[in-house]
Scaffold this motif. Structure first.
Motif, PDB file in Angstrom:
ATOM      1  N   ALA A  33      -0.871 -29.011 -35.489  1.00  0.00           N
ATOM      2  CA  ALA A  33      -0.853 -29.286 -36.921  1.00  0.00           C
ATOM      3  C   ALA A  33      -1.923 -30.305 -37.259  1.00  0.00           C
ATOM      4  N   LEU A  34      -2.476 -30.179 -38.453  1.00  0.00           N
ATOM      5  CA  LEU A  34      -3.439 -31.150 -38.937  1.00  0.00           C
ATOM      6  C   LEU A  34      -2.720 -32.321 -39.550  1.00  0.00           C
ATOM      7  N   GLN A  35      -3.338 -33.468 -39.498  1.00  0.00           N
ATOM      8  CA  GLN A  35      -2.789 -34.631 -40.164  1.00  0.00           C
ATOM      9  C   GLN A  35      -3.240 -34.630 -41.621  1.00  0.00           C
ATOM     10  N   PRO A  36      -2.327 -34.768 -42.575  1.00  0.00           N
ATOM     11  CA  PRO A  36      -2.726 -34.782 -43.987  1.00  0.00           C
ATOM     12  C   PRO A  36      -3.691 -35.917 -44.263  1.00  0.00           C
ATOM     13  N   ARG A  37      -4.590 -35.673 -45.197  1.00  0.00           N
ATOM     14  CA  ARG A  37      -5.521 -36.715 -45.601  1.00  0.00           C
ATOM     15  C   ARG A  37      -5.867 -36.513 -47.065  1.00  0.00           C
ATOM     16  N   LEU A  38      -6.438 -37.537 -47.668  1.00  0.00           N
ATOM     17  CA  LEU A  38      -6.819 -37.499 -49.066  1.00  0.00           C
ATOM     18  C   LEU A  38      -8.329 -37.579 -49.173  1.00  0.00           C
ATOM     19  N   TYR A  75       3.879 -18.408 -47.690  1.00  0.00           N
ATOM     20  CA  TYR A  75       4.634 -19.344 -48.514  1.00  0.00           C
ATOM     21  C   TYR A  75       4.786 -20.665 -47.794  1.00  0.00           C
ATOM     22  N   GLY A  76       5.093 -21.697 -48.552  1.00  0.00           N
ATOM     23  CA  GLY A  76       5.252 -23.022 -47.976  1.00  0.00           C
ATOM     24  C   GLY A  76       5.146 -24.074 -49.060  1.00  0.00           C
ATOM     25  N   ASN A  77       4.646 -25.242 -48.685  1.00  0.00           N
ATOM     26  CA  ASN A  77       4.490 -26.361 -49.605  1.00  0.00           C
ATOM     27  C   ASN A  77       3.005 -26.690 -49.760  1.00  0.00           C
ATOM     28  N   PHE A  78       2.675 -27.370 -50.847  1.00  0.00           N
ATOM     29  CA  PHE A  78       1.280 -27.758 -51.042  1.00  0.00           C
ATOM     30  C   PHE A  78       1.200 -29.153 -51.647  1.00  0.00           C
ATOM     31  N   ASP A  79       0.087 -29.812 -51.373  1.00  0.00           N
ATOM     32  CA  ASP A  79      -0.275 -31.080 -51.996  1.00  0.00           C
ATOM     33  C   ASP A  79      -1.677 -30.925 -52.573  1.00  0.00           C
ATOM     34  N   TRP A  80      -1.799 -31.263 -53.824  1.00  0.00           N
ATOM     35  CA  TRP A  80      -3.072 -31.154 -54.540  1.00  0.00           C
ATOM     36  C   TRP A  80      -3.499 -32.546 -54.969  1.00  0.00           C
ATOM     37  N   GLN A  81      -4.687 -32.960 -54.552  1.00  0.00           N
ATOM     38  CA  GLN A  81      -5.245 -34.249 -54.946  1.00  0.00           C
ATOM     39  C   GLN A  81      -6.593 -34.003 -55.604  1.00  0.00           C
ATOM     40  N   GLU A  82      -6.729 -34.401 -56.839  1.00  0.00           N
ATOM     41  CA  GLU A  82      -7.956 -34.173 -57.606  1.00  0.00           C
ATOM     42  C   GLU A  82      -8.538 -35.507 -58.034  1.00  0.00           C
ATOM     43  N   THR A  83      -9.785 -35.746 -57.669  1.00  0.00           N
ATOM     44  CA  THR A  83     -10.491 -36.960 -58.051  1.00  0.00           C
ATOM     45  C   THR A  83     -11.849 -36.573 -58.595  1.00  0.00           C
ATOM     46  N   GLY A  84     -11.986 -36.640 -59.916  1.00  0.00           N
ATOM     47  CA  GLY A  84     -13.224 -36.193 -60.528  1.00  0.00           C
ATOM     48  C   GLY A  84     -13.434 -34.718 -60.282  1.00  0.00           C
ATOM     49  N   GLN A  90      -3.866 -29.257 -49.598  1.00  0.00           N
ATOM     50  CA  GLN A  90      -3.230 -29.117 -48.291  1.00  0.00           C
ATOM     51  C   GLN A  90      -2.114 -28.084 -48.391  1.00  0.00           C
ATOM     52  N   LEU A  91      -2.141 -27.103 -47.509  1.00  0.00           N
ATOM     53  CA  LEU A  91      -1.100 -26.085 -47.429  1.00  0.00           C
ATOM     54  C   LEU A  91      -0.254 -26.364 -46.197  1.00  0.00           C
ATOM     55  N   VAL A 102      -8.149 -27.666 -47.609  1.00  0.00           N
ATOM     56  CA  VAL A 102      -9.307 -27.151 -48.332  1.00  0.00           C
ATOM     57  C   VAL A 102      -9.836 -28.257 -49.233  1.00  0.00           C
ATOM     58  N   THR A 103     -11.108 -28.551 -49.116  1.00  0.00           N
ATOM     59  CA  THR A 103     -11.747 -29.541 -49.977  1.00  0.00           C
ATOM     60  C   THR A 103     -12.869 -28.868 -50.746  1.00  0.00           C
ATOM     61  N   SER A 104     -12.834 -28.999 -52.066  1.00  0.00           N
ATOM     62  CA  SER A 104     -13.837 -28.369 -52.925  1.00  0.00           C
ATOM     63  C   SER A 104     -14.528 -29.424 -53.772  1.00  0.00           C
ATOM     64  N   SER A 105     -15.848 -29.422 -53.738  1.00  0.00           N
ATOM     65  CA  SER A 105     -16.657 -30.298 -54.584  1.00  0.00           C
ATOM     66  C   SER A 105     -17.810 -29.465 -55.140  1.00  0.00           C
ATOM     67  N   PRO A 106     -18.539 -29.968 -56.128  1.00  0.00           N
ATOM     68  CA  PRO A 106     -19.628 -29.176 -56.706  1.00  0.00           C
ATOM     69  C   PRO A 106     -20.692 -28.756 -55.705  1.00  0.00           C
ATOM     70  N   SER A 107     -20.878 -29.525 -54.654  1.00  0.00           N
ATOM     71  CA  SER A 107     -21.965 -29.237 -53.721  1.00  0.00           C
ATOM     72  C   SER A 107     -21.515 -28.566 -52.433  1.00  0.00           C
ATOM     73  N   LEU A 108     -20.212 -28.629 -52.124  1.00  0.00           N
ATOM     74  CA  LEU A 108     -19.764 -28.118 -50.832  1.00  0.00           C
ATOM     75  C   LEU A 108     -18.273 -27.839 -50.835  1.00  0.00           C
ATOM     76  N   ALA A 109     -17.885 -26.793 -50.101  1.00  0.00           N
ATOM     77  CA  ALA A 109     -16.475 -26.493 -49.866  1.00  0.00           C
ATOM     78  C   ALA A 109     -16.229 -26.526 -48.356  1.00  0.00           C
ATOM     79  N   THR A 110     -15.122 -27.140 -47.957  1.00  0.00           N
ATOM     80  CA  THR A 110     -14.789 -27.279 -46.542  1.00  0.00           C
ATOM     81  C   THR A 110     -13.354 -26.828 -46.311  1.00  0.00           C
ATOM     82  N   LEU A 111     -13.125 -26.107 -45.228  1.00  0.00           N
ATOM     83  CA  LEU A 111     -11.780 -25.673 -44.858  1.00  0.00           C
ATOM     84  C   LEU A 111     -11.532 -26.047 -43.402  1.00  0.00           C
TER      85      LEU A 111
END
Length: 211
Positions: A33-38, A75-84, A90-91, A102-111
C-alpha cells in the motif's frame, strides 16, 4: 445502477476478497500500500492559491468497460485535496489501503501505484485511462463538486426546483451528465451525493461526500 452499490461495497469486498480494480491494484491487495500524502506548493504560489484550497472525503463506485469491452466495477474511498490548480486524488480500497495517488497540475500529471515508479503524462485523463482502465474527470470535478459548471466550455444547467438558493439539480457538460442526488443538511453546505454518467466511452461514477 442502484446507489446501494456503494453502501454494500465493503460487504462485497469481504465476500470476494478482491476489488477487481485492475491488475496493478491486485498486486496492492496482496499486501502493498502507498502512504497517503498531500500536495505541496512553493512559497511563490502559496499566497495565490490559499483562497482556492478545497478538500473532500468520501466513497466512490465506478462502472466501466475494460479494453476487451467487459464491464468492470471499482469501489472504495477517496480523498481529494485541491490547492490552486493542483489536485491530488487518493483512491483507497474498503480496508483503507491506498490503491493509487493521482496528482494533476497544469504542467504535469503523475500517477503512483504500489511498488512501482511514478508515471507521468501531460494529460491526467489519458494517464488514468492507460494505467487504471478508466479516467475520472478531474478537471471537471473541480467545478462540479462546488457545485457549478466549468467555465471552460458550454454547459446546460437545470436548477433544483425544490431549493430557493439556485443550486443545480443537473449539469450537462463535455459529454457528461452530472446528477445531484442530495445536498448536505443545514447548517452544513455542499454536495452530498452525485452521479456522473458518460455514454461514450461508457462510464458511470457515483460519489458520496462525507466531508
Amino acid at each position: 445502477m442502484a446507489f446501494d452499490f456503494i453502501a454494500g461495497a465493503s460487504r462485497g469486498f469481504m465476500r470476494k476478497g478482491a476489488l477487481g480494480f485492475t491488475a496493478a491494484t491486485v498486486l496492492m491487495l496482496a499486501g502493498c500500500a502507498l502512504q497517503p500524502r498531500l500536495p505541496t506548493t512553493s512559497d511563490k504560489t502559496t499566497s495565490l492559491t490559499t483562497q482556492t484550497s478545497r478538500a473532500y472525503h468520501g466513497r466512490f463506485a465506478v462502472q466501466y468497460n475494460d479494453q476487451n469491452g467487459t464491464t468492470r466495477n471499482a469501489y472504495g474511498n477517496f480523498d481529494w485535496q485541491e490547492t490552486g490548480d493542483t489536485v491530488t486524488l487518493q483512491l483507497r480500497n474498503p480496508l483503507g489501503q491506498t490503491m493509487a495517488i493521482v496528482t494533476s497540475s497544469p504542467s504535469l500529471a503523475t500517477l503512483e501505484l504500489p511498488n512501482r515508479p511514478p508515471v507521468n503524462a501531460e494529460n491526467v485523463s489519458e494517464l488514468m485511462q492507460n494505467t487504471l482502465g478508466f479516467a475520472l474527470p478531474v478537471e471537471g470535478l473541480r467545478y462540479w463538486l462546488q457545485p457549478s459548471a466549468a467555465p471552460t466550455s458550454r454547459a446546460q444547467t437545470t436548477l433544483d426546483p425544490e431549493a430557493n438558493n439556485g443550486r443545480p439539480k443537473e449539469i450537462r457538460q463535455d459529454g457528461w451528465t452530472i446528477d445531484y442526488l442530495a445536498y448536505a443538511d443545514a447548517p452544513a453546505t455542499g454536495v452530498k451525493r452525485v452521479n456522473l454518467v458518460r455514454s461514450e466511452p461508457p462510464l458511470d461514477i457515483k460519489l458520496v461526500l462525507d466531508e
